[in-house]
Design an enzyme around this catalytic site. Structure first.
Site, PDB file in Angstrom:
ATOM      1  N   ASP A  35       0.809  -1.133   0.047  1.00  0.00           N
ATOM      2  CA  ASP A  35      -0.019   0.068  -0.063  1.00  0.00           C
ATOM      3  C   ASP A  35       0.871   1.286   0.068  1.00  0.00           C
ATOM      4  OD1 ASP A  35      -2.971  -0.536   0.624  1.00  0.00           O
ATOM      5  OD2 ASP A  35      -1.862  -2.171   1.614  1.00  0.00           O
ATOM      6  N   GLU A  58      -4.795   7.550   0.423  1.00  0.00           N
ATOM      7  CA  GLU A  58      -5.310   6.928   1.588  1.00  0.00           C
ATOM      8  C   GLU A  58      -4.064   7.035   2.641  1.00  0.00           C
ATOM      9  OE1 GLU A  58      -7.604   2.574   2.948  1.00  0.00           O
ATOM     10  OE2 GLU A  58      -6.640   2.762   0.881  1.00  0.00           O
ATOM     11  N   ASP A 118      -6.193   5.169  -4.604  1.00  0.00           N
ATOM     12  CA  ASP A 118      -6.177   4.387  -3.597  1.00  0.00           C
ATOM     13  C   ASP A 118      -5.175   3.280  -3.900  1.00  0.00           C
ATOM     14  OD1 ASP A 118      -6.876   2.150  -2.019  1.00  0.00           O
ATOM     15  OD2 ASP A 118      -8.937   2.511  -2.208  1.00  0.00           O
ATOM     16  N   ILE A 120      -4.054   0.460  -2.942  1.00  0.00           N
ATOM     17  CA  ILE A 120      -4.448  -1.154  -3.078  1.00  0.00           C
ATOM     18  C   ILE A 120      -5.684  -0.989  -2.438  1.00  0.00           C
ATOM     19  CG2 ILE A 120      -4.222  -3.323  -2.512  1.00  0.00           C
ATOM     20  CD1 ILE A 120      -1.273  -3.051  -2.826  1.00  0.00           C
ATOM     21  N   ASP A 121      -6.799  -1.292  -3.183  1.00  0.00           N
ATOM     22  CA  ASP A 121      -8.301  -1.728  -2.521  1.00  0.00           C
ATOM     23  C   ASP A 121      -8.575  -3.020  -2.636  1.00  0.00           C
ATOM     24  OD1 ASP A 121     -10.489  -0.533  -1.331  1.00  0.00           O
ATOM     25  OD2 ASP A 121     -11.584  -0.239  -3.269  1.00  0.00           O
ATOM     26  N   THR A 123      -7.358  -4.859   0.348  1.00  0.00           N
ATOM     27  CA  THR A 123      -6.390  -5.475   1.230  1.00  0.00           C
ATOM     28  C   THR A 123      -7.116  -6.421   2.233  1.00  0.00           C
ATOM     29  OG1 THR A 123      -5.025  -3.670   1.164  1.00  0.00           O
ATOM     30  CG2 THR A 123      -4.552  -5.306   2.952  1.00  0.00           C
ATOM     31  N   SER A 265     -14.119  -4.374  -2.860  1.00  0.00           N
ATOM     32  CA  SER A 265     -12.792  -3.386  -3.414  1.00  0.00           C
ATOM     33  C   SER A 265     -13.620  -2.544  -4.578  1.00  0.00           C
ATOM     34  CB  SER A 265     -11.576  -4.136  -3.816  1.00  0.00           C
ATOM     35  OG  SER A 265     -12.024  -4.844  -5.024  1.00  0.00           O
ATOM     36  N   LYS A 268     -16.085  -3.884  -7.754  1.00  0.00           N
ATOM     37  CA  LYS A 268     -17.597  -3.703  -7.853  1.00  0.00           C
ATOM     38  C   LYS A 268     -17.746  -2.657  -8.834  1.00  0.00           C
ATOM     39  CE  LYS A 268     -17.865  -0.325  -4.107  1.00  0.00           C
ATOM     40  NZ  LYS A 268     -16.599  -0.745  -3.238  1.00  0.00           N
ATOM     41  N   ASP A 294     -12.374   5.593  -2.459  1.00  0.00           N
ATOM     42  CA  ASP A 294     -13.030   4.237  -2.576  1.00  0.00           C
ATOM     43  C   ASP A 294     -14.143   4.338  -3.633  1.00  0.00           C
ATOM     44  OD1 ASP A 294     -11.936   2.904  -0.496  1.00  0.00           O
ATOM     45  OD2 ASP A 294     -13.032   3.634   0.930  1.00  0.00           O
TER      46      ASP A 294
END
Length: 333
Positions: A35, A58, A118, A120-121, A123, A265, A268, A294
């Protein structure tokens, strides 16, 4: 580095060992060295190309400093940085992370132009042992409107277009897929391209872009609905009129198809923009803080594919509502 399957016992043990790369921040949120590393690398590149455009992201380096982890991230970033760049100094990496961190940047009016990242969404799903479809997402906001979005999902398998989301989540080896890159620009549509190599290999993008179109279904029983795995069909506003089923082969007029999801994450948004799911519904508690990273890149990808993202009342999300830091959304429900 050799990469095993995310939910294999050996991988899980290594991640939670003292030498692992997964930690908890604020006592509840998982975070990895990746991240911080991705945020640093993207920040360094953006600062070279667009030095006057701020970054909203983030992570910040306070967690690293308080846990004596700065050197670990510096080592990771130094190994991954472009060989064409001048050597990084030790302080360059935490400064790059903090460029998008919690330092208050007063933008004042909606005329601000800034990036939203973001790193890494997804995790949390990976930490829990799920074969999570994690996403790296970057968006450009201009005068309060999202102008550009790019999402990369290295685990998105080749066969995903022909599988149900349940099958995708249970896919035996997600990392064998070539991954996907999704790009959207206001007025230009949403497009995807395969990533030929992922996770440990050079990420070469294959030729050929495919235009994304959201599902055109206009009849409720023919639509494919999905919700987060933490919610149930009762969270759908249609639950008073329709029963939910997971059987796509036998749906009557009083039923709707509810897809099993791994949609914690940004994937979607990928799923809806690609037309795999017709509708995704997230019912957020009033006290929950909704962060811009997000959603920002996913919103433009769905919009440019012909869809729409709104709050619970049907209003457009306001990315300029947080007039100080541009970090928080204030949607209704």
């Amino acid at each position: 580095m050799r990469h095993a399957r995310p939910n294999s016992p050996n991988t899980q043990r290594s991640l939670f060992s003292s030498e692992g790369r997964i930690f908890e921040k604020n006592g509840q949120t998982p975070v990895t060295m990746a991240d911080f590393g991705v945020q640093a690398l993207v920040s360094l590149e953006l600062s070279k190309l667009f030095p006057s455009s701020p970054l909203v992201a983030e992570e910040d380096s306070s967690f690293l400093r308080s846990n004596n982890l700065v050197d670990s991230v510096v080592s990771v970033v130094t190994n991954k940085a472009s060989s064409n760049d001048k050597p990084l100094k030790h302080d360059d990496v935490p400064e790059a992370i903090d460029r998008g961190g919690n330092n208050a940047i007063v933008y004042g009016t909606k005329t601000a132009t800034y990036w939203v990242l973001d790193p890494i969404d997804g995790t949390r799903g990976f930490v829990r042992g799920n074969e999570a479809l994690y996403v790296v997402g970057l968006a450009l906001v201009v005068e309060g409107e999202i102008a550009l979005g790019v999402m990369g999902c290295p685990n998105w398998p080749e066969e995903v277009s022909n599988k149900s989301i349940t099958e995708v989540c249970e896919y035996e080896n997600l990392q064998s897929g070539s991954g996907i890159l999704m790009v959207a620009h206001v007025g230009c549509g949403t497009w995807t391209k395969r990533l030929s190599n992922v996770l440990g290999r050079s990420a070469i993008v294959s030729d050929g872009w495919t235009k994304c179109i959201v599902d055109g279904c206009r009849i409720v029983p023919e639509a494919r609905f999905c919700v987060p795995e933490s919610q149930t069909c009762e969270s759908l506003p249609l639950s008073a009129l329709f029963n939910a089923t997971n059987d796509a082969d036998s749906i009557d007029e009083k039923e709707i198809l509810l897809l099993s999801t791994c949609c914690r994450s940004l994937c979607k948004y990928l799923t809806v923009a690609c037309g795999r799911a017709s509708v995704f519904i997230l019912r957020a508690r009033t006290q929950r803080i909704i962060k811009v990273w997000d959603h920002a890149v996913g919103v433009i990808c769905v919009h440019e594919a012909g869809g729409k993202v709104t709050d619970w009342k049907g209003n457009q999300l306001d990315f300029a509502a947080d007039q100080v830091e541009r970090r928080i959304l204030f949607p209704s429900g």
